[in-house]
Design a protein around this motif. Structure first.
Motif, short mmCIF file in Angstrom:
data_model
loop_
_atom_site.label_atom_id
_atom_site.label_comp_id
_atom_site.label_asym_id
_atom_site.label_seq_id
_atom_site.Cartn_x
_atom_site.Cartn_y
_atom_site.Cartn_z
N UNK A 1 0.84 -1.20 0.00
CA UNK A 1 0.00 0.00 0.00
C UNK A 1 0.87 1.25 0.00
N UNK A 2 0.63 2.12 -0.96
CA UNK A 2 1.29 3.43 -0.99
C UNK A 2 0.24 4.48 -0.68
N UNK A 3 0.57 5.35 0.25
CA UNK A 3 -0.31 6.46 0.58
C UNK A 3 0.31 7.70 -0.03
N UNK A 4 -0.40 8.35 -0.90
CA UNK A 4 0.13 9.51 -1.61
C UNK A 4 -0.11 10.75 -0.76
N UNK A 5 0.94 11.17 -0.04
CA UNK A 5 0.80 12.34 0.83
C UNK A 5 1.14 13.62 0.08
N UNK A 6 2.01 13.52 -0.91
CA UNK A 6 2.39 14.66 -1.75
C UNK A 6 2.75 14.13 -3.12
N UNK A 7 2.38 14.86 -4.13
CA UNK A 7 2.72 14.44 -5.49
C UNK A 7 3.38 15.61 -6.21
N UNK A 8 4.52 15.32 -6.83
CA UNK A 8 5.21 16.34 -7.61
C UNK A 8 5.53 15.76 -8.97
N UNK A 9 5.46 16.59 -9.97
CA UNK A 9 5.76 16.18 -11.35
C UNK A 9 7.11 16.73 -11.77
N UNK A 10 7.77 16.04 -12.70
CA UNK A 10 9.03 16.51 -13.30
C UNK A 10 10.09 16.86 -12.27
#
Length: 170
Positions: A76-85
């Motif tokens: 299980x991965x909990x996405x707390x922050x997402x950044x691109x590039x």
């Protein structure tokens, strides 16, 4: 629904509404997405290690095909922050000395210590904010010649101390 125990170090980063990505052990090629519905407010001892406090997280998953069952194991991965590039390096490429992160940049066959600024960190990767550019080559491990000289010197000193002790015992 998925129920996950979250380590106390990470529990404060998790909140209701955040995205989760679940890969069941028997369906590793599939990722099921969902959202955190609750995070327990009261911690409890981990079943395997009583010195670790965990918090119970619950999430609702999308499973239109009905492939998931109670009791299945999953990653299980909990996405707390997402950044691109972003620029990412393997964790073992970044060394911290005196609280400052750096890497060994390889240029023209020579290694050079370069200070970096790190951002988000995952279990296996570190985001690099400044100090490197895409395409730069770094060495894993973080030991440069100066480190190896210090290591060898320390080994030599320990050997000398050990041989003195052995001779002194008669």
């Amino acid at each position: 629904q998925v129920v996950v125990e979250v380590h106390e170090v990470d529990a404060h980063k998790v909140a209701a509404g955040q995205a989760v990505e679940v890969r069941p052990s028997h369906l590793t090629e599939r990722t099921f997405r969902g959202k955190v519905t609750s995070v327990g407010l009261s911690g409890h001892g981990d079943a395997k290690n009583r010195n670790v406090v965990t918090y119970t997280l619950e999430a609702l998953l999308e499973d239109p095909e009905g492939l998931l069952r109670a009791g299945m194991t999953a990653s299980v991965d909990i996405v707390t922050t997402r950044r691109e590039n972003t620029l990412l390096l393997p964790r073992e490429a970044v060394t911290v000395r005196s609280g400052k992160p750096w890497v060994l940049l390889v240029k023209d066959g020579k290694e050079e210590r370069v200070a970096v600024t790190t951002g988000l960190e995952a279990e296996t990767e570190v985001e690099i904010l400044t100090g490197l550019s895409e395409g730069d080559v770094v060495r894993l491990g973080g030991f440069d010649e100066e480190d190896w000289q210090g290591f060898r010197q320390g080994q030599d000193e320990r050997r000398k101390q050990g041989s003195t002790r052995r001779r002194g015992r008669g």
